[in-house]
Structures are given as C-alpha cells and as structure tokens.
Enzyme design. Sequence first.
Site, PDB file in Angstrom:
ATOM      1  N   ASP A 191       0.820  -1.201   0.000  1.00 25.07           N
ATOM      2  CA  ASP A 191       0.000   0.000   0.000  1.00 25.07           C
ATOM      3  C   ASP A 191       0.863   1.263   0.000  1.00 25.07           C
ATOM      4  O   ASP A 191       1.935   1.292   0.599  1.00 25.07           O
ATOM      5  CB  ASP A 191      -0.897   0.000   1.247  1.00 25.07           C
ATOM      6  CG  ASP A 191      -1.969   1.068   1.192  1.00 25.07           C
ATOM      7  OD1 ASP A 191      -2.435   1.396   0.082  1.00 25.07           O
ATOM      8  OD2 ASP A 191      -2.336   1.581   2.260  1.00 25.07           O
ATOM      9  N   ASN A 241     -10.870  -2.309  -6.192  1.00 22.70           N
ATOM     10  CA  ASN A 241     -10.007  -1.414  -6.968  1.00 22.70           C
ATOM     11  C   ASN A 241     -10.459  -1.299  -8.418  1.00 22.70           C
ATOM     12  O   ASN A 241     -10.130  -0.313  -9.096  1.00 22.70           O
ATOM     13  CB  ASN A 241      -8.554  -1.891  -6.944  1.00 22.70           C
ATOM     14  CG  ASN A 241      -7.873  -1.694  -5.605  1.00 22.70           C
ATOM     15  OD1 ASN A 241      -6.892  -2.360  -5.306  1.00 22.70           O
ATOM     16  ND2 ASN A 241      -8.383  -0.773  -4.780  1.00 22.70           N
TER      17      ASN A 241
END
Length: 238
Positions: free
Chosen positions: A27, A75
């Site tokens: 991330d 996503n």
Amino acid sequence: MTTSDRLAPLPSVALNHLPRHIAFIADGNRRWATRQGLSIETGYEAGTAAVHRAIAQCRTLGVQVASVFIISERNFDRAPEHLGPLVKVTCQLVRKAAADADGPVRIIGQLDRAPQPLVDTIRKAEAQTRHLTGMTVNLGIGYDGRGDIERAARTAALLNAGNDTAALGISQHLATAEQPDPDLVIRTSGERRLSGFLLWQSADATLHFDDRMWPEWDTTALLEALAVHAAQTRTFGR
C-alpha cells in the site's frame, strides 16, 4: 540491484523463526508518487519494483510462499485515469514475476471484472510456471477476503450436504488451499488494517504495520518485520 536491496546476514533469532509464508499488503504507491511530485503511473511502477524486491528477498530466505496484495476487487471501481495505469503496470508485473519464478505463480482473486489483456497475461503466467517446484508466489488480483470465505463455505457445504461438519472443510476450498497459512502479514503506508486480505488465513499471523510507503520497501524494512515476528510467542490457544 542496489546494495540496500541485497539481504544482509540475518540475526540468528530471525532465522530460527523464519516464516513459511509471508504476505504483503503493498500500500502507498499513489501517495508516494504524489509526495514526490510524480505521476500515478510512476508510483505504480515504483511499487512494482518493490514487489519484485520483496519476492526476491523471500526467495533468498527460503520462504515457502510469498503473497502480495496487488489489486482488490473494489479497486476495479477506480476512475479510468487510475485503473488504466494500474492494469498496464500489473500486466508487466505478472510477466516479470513469471520470468523470474522458480516456483508457481498463482493469481488469487476473481477476474470477471478484469480487462481481457490482464486476464490473458495472468493465464499465460500461471501456465508457464505451473510445473515449477520452488517458492510459490501468490498475487492478489481482484481479491476479496470475504468473498474468498463465502465461496469456500458454499463449496464445503455443497460437498458435505447433510453433514454438520461442513465448516471444517472451508480451509480446503480457499484460494490458498494446500498452502501454509501466513505466519507474517506486513502492511505498508501506515495504515493499520488488513483490507480483506487473507482474512481466514491470517487468524494466527503476526501483523506488522510499517509506516514506509510501499515503493520504499527494502531490506531494512524486511529485517524489522522479521524481528517483530521473531519476538512473538504463538501458542495457538494451547
């Protein structure tokens, strides 16, 4: 490979508690790029380089399984200007992971919403590495932990119809079936959550949250994570 990417000699305590399976929640690519004044695509490219570093580090250590969360199912809802570069770079990542592999590259996740070029790249990588016997690399693409559990539970229930112990078969039908569960789960960027990655599988894992952005991942970061894991005493309820 720079000097910082190479693995320094590991402390004996870390070696004595070497994880069989390390999972990474990669991330911070976009935030890293923004802070550097760079494009989002450049951030994804830097994150891809960090993925390859992490996989190489695990392979050097002798880890059995390395899992990296690349794209969650959610996503795929990102705006086109973000999703397009992410898919492009992910195709490159998958191809290189397969080229570098000494074991199978497996994609864990649902690809029904993935663009066809990405699906084609994934299928080719899986076929190319299926016969290899070294470290397994799981790439989480289109992955959702709740969905993984739900699908495994449905399959177990169908296969055990009329049997009250159906839940005992859930692990056998997860995306990581027949693999050891993660011993160590690492998330970068300062966020303190799993975001659905390997929820069932991480029940007994050491959770290590690193404030570095994912493109900054290096050997120092790995050594710190291994030290945290080595300091844990896991009794598994006994």
